[in-house]
Motif scaffolding. Sequence first.
Motif, PDB file in Angstrom:
ATOM      1  N   LEU A  30       0.824  -1.205   0.000  1.00  0.00           N
ATOM      2  CA  LEU A  30       0.000   0.000   0.000  1.00  0.00           C
ATOM      3  C   LEU A  30       0.866   1.267   0.000  1.00  0.00           C
ATOM      4  N   TRP A  48      -7.856  -1.505   0.161  1.00  0.00           N
ATOM      5  CA  TRP A  48      -7.182  -2.817   0.120  1.00  0.00           C
ATOM      6  C   TRP A  48      -8.212  -3.953   0.165  1.00  0.00           C
ATOM      7  N   ARG A  84      -4.510  -0.637  -4.743  1.00  0.00           N
ATOM      8  CA  ARG A  84      -4.305   0.750  -4.361  1.00  0.00           C
ATOM      9  C   ARG A  84      -4.655   1.637  -5.548  1.00  0.00           C
TER      10      ARG A  84
END
Lengths: 240, 77
Positions: free
Chosen positions: A77, A157, A209
Amino acid sequence: MSVGELVLSLADNKQLLGLRYAEWATRAPSLEADIAAAAMGLDDIGHSRVLLGCLEPLGEDPRAADRENDAGAYLNLPYLDQPWTTWGHFVAANAVLDTAFTAMIQACVEGNLEVLQSRLRKMLMEERYHFLHGRSWLREGIAPEPLEAAWREAVEWFGPPDGEVARLHQEGKLAAGPAELLGRVEERLEMKAPRFEPDWRAWDPRRRRSRPGAIDARTFGMLRGLEERKFMPSGASRGA
Amino acid sequence: MQREYQRVHQHVKVYEVFARKARPEPLRQIGSVVAPDADLAAAYARATYDEERWVEMKIVPKEAITTLWAPGEEVAE
């Protein structure tokens, strides 16, 4: 996205989370928090190794050769791209992101894939202490920016309501879909995620992402073992 | 480089940490941690003292322990 890619995403995020925790092992607000940062870092790097070890039994290894040269090939991320600048960033990641990853691990353990059921169970016991640490520090209060960023990235996510995580849930490979996963994190932290609608059109389903970017060069070098080589005596060669 | 630790918590307690390695053994004190609440104390105790294979670990707020006597003190008649 396959279950293998989801496991790889978990592994990459846990590896980076572990490294970011470790960076605070001498910078936390107290000696006890320093030690906890180091211990949690070790845990998550270990969890990453276990997760990577599940790829072969799952029958697929989605790691491509470009991981050696391209930091953007890691499935982490954006929150983990750069070293954290404040303790509040640590706490938000510890409370929200770590709990989000744990919610997914629990969904794997309660799903119908035997390799994940058996190999990931021990992580849940270790993660209990990450959760206690993160929630307790969160209750002390932190700046809103890192907390909101962590929630947004956790929601992204987990993925869209009709995405691959939802499909894996329908197939029984995961015991929860995106909405249930978010609900579990909110319930555990006793707080609600800020309401927002992610732009799923800009979302990368592989890296899970929206924001472009990649791990900083130094951390990427560390992942490849390049940083350690700087400390080798001059003239020494590997294996000498 | 010397670093001075400053606690950010205003109110902290000492928690004594007890553990044992096997069921037949009694719990024994293995150390202590300082934390503002039991959750954080549990996380700190586990992080600080988990290098050995304990089968059980517990924490107790030091203030919850009543001392009957201690070294250097007179035993009450």
